[in-house]
Design an enzyme around this catalytic site. Structure first.
Site, PDB file in Angstrom:
ATOM      1  N   HIS A   1     -37.688  31.364 -11.905  1.00  0.00           N
ATOM      2  CA  HIS A   1     -36.359  31.485 -11.876  1.00  0.00           C
ATOM      3  C   HIS A   1     -36.404  29.819 -11.088  1.00  0.00           C
ATOM      4  O   HIS A   1     -37.094  29.436  -9.673  1.00  0.00           O
ATOM      5  CB  HIS A   1     -35.645  32.514 -10.167  1.00  0.00           C
ATOM      6  N   PRO A   2     -35.057  29.553 -10.380  1.00  0.00           N
ATOM      7  CA  PRO A   2     -35.245  27.768 -10.107  1.00  0.00           C
ATOM      8  C   PRO A   2     -35.104  28.054  -8.000  1.00  0.00           C
ATOM      9  O   PRO A   2     -34.828  29.487  -7.881  1.00  0.00           O
ATOM     10  CB  PRO A   2     -33.421  27.236 -10.033  1.00  0.00           C
TER      11      PRO A   2
ATOM     12  N   GLN B   1     -24.934  29.011  -9.133  1.00  0.00           N
ATOM     13  CA  GLN B   1     -24.887  27.662  -7.208  1.00  0.00           C
ATOM     14  C   GLN B   1     -24.244  26.854  -6.921  1.00  0.00           C
ATOM     15  O   GLN B   1     -23.636  26.805  -5.654  1.00  0.00           O
ATOM     16  CB  GLN B   1     -26.482  26.911  -7.285  1.00  0.00           C
TER      17      GLN B   1
ATOM     18  N   ALA C   1     -28.021  37.108  -5.980  1.00  0.00           N
ATOM     19  CA  ALA C   1     -27.332  36.728  -6.905  1.00  0.00           C
ATOM     20  C   ALA C   1     -26.374  36.254  -6.281  1.00  0.00           C
ATOM     21  O   ALA C   1     -25.948  36.742  -5.627  1.00  0.00           O
ATOM     22  CB  ALA C   1     -26.730  38.232  -7.621  1.00  0.00           C
ATOM     23  N   VAL C   2     -25.854  34.952  -6.077  1.00  0.00           N
ATOM     24  CA  VAL C   2     -24.766  34.641  -5.283  1.00  0.00           C
ATOM     25  C   VAL C   2     -23.572  34.725  -5.892  1.00  0.00           C
ATOM     26  O   VAL C   2     -23.121  34.072  -4.807  1.00  0.00           O
ATOM     27  CB  VAL C   2     -25.005  32.896  -5.223  1.00  0.00           C
TER      28      VAL C   2
END
Length: 167
Positions: free
Chosen positions: A62-63, A83, A117-118
């Site tokens: 993941h970034p 994002q 989880a955004v």
């Protein structure tokens, strides 16, 4: 091309840069039907059955949130959209510096990037979670990050397989 190959091509990116999860989930998912709920269940079972080292590799794939890959435009399409939905592509220089500092401290402490989880969260919510979770133990945070990866997978599947609210 086989049904297995099609499945892996379609769902291999649900767990960030980890097509092996889809490879291991194929038999169960194919026998259950291709709904978001069934595919999510099969993928999560494959992920949970993996060794801790394999799960750690998924976390490390993941970034960073608002990190160098985002700045360079090198996120996967899914990560970029996720994002952006939280406004992480529109940070002030001060906010970006705060994210960069938290990313560095978190990764140094836990050995993988902060994962959340955004969807539906604002940057302030994400910063608050960051600051709260950095005090977790390594074991707590590994489990929390794995659960967040599964939430991200559910959200990605819902966007691919609309109409199935069981995921």
């Amino acid at each position: 091309m086989s049904g297995r190959d099609d499945f892996i091509r379609r769902f291999g990116g649900i767990f960030e840069h980890s097509p092996w999860v889809a490879e291991r989930a194929y038999d169960r998912a194919a026998s259950s039907g291709l709904t978001a709920g069934n595919v999510h269940s099969a993928l999560c079972n494959a992920f949970r059955a993996a060794s801790p080292a394999e799960r750690l590799r998924v976390l490390r794939a993941h970034p960073d949130l608002a990190g160098k890959l985002a700045v360079a435009g090198e996120l996967t399409a899914a990560s970029k959209a996720e994002q952006a939905s939280a406004g992480l592509d529109r940070l002030s220089p001060e906010e970006h510096a705060r994210f960069t500092g938290l990313n560095a401290a978190y990764t140094k402490k836990f050995g993988f990037p902060f994962i959340i989880a955004v969807k539906g969260l604002a940057k302030e919510d994400i910063l608050a979670a960051f600051e709260r979770r950095i005090d977790n133990s390594a074991e707590e945070e590994f489990e929390t990050a794995c659960a967040e990866v599964e939430r991200i997978a559910r959200l990605r599947l819902r966007s691919m397989l609309p109409g199935d609210d069981n995921a």
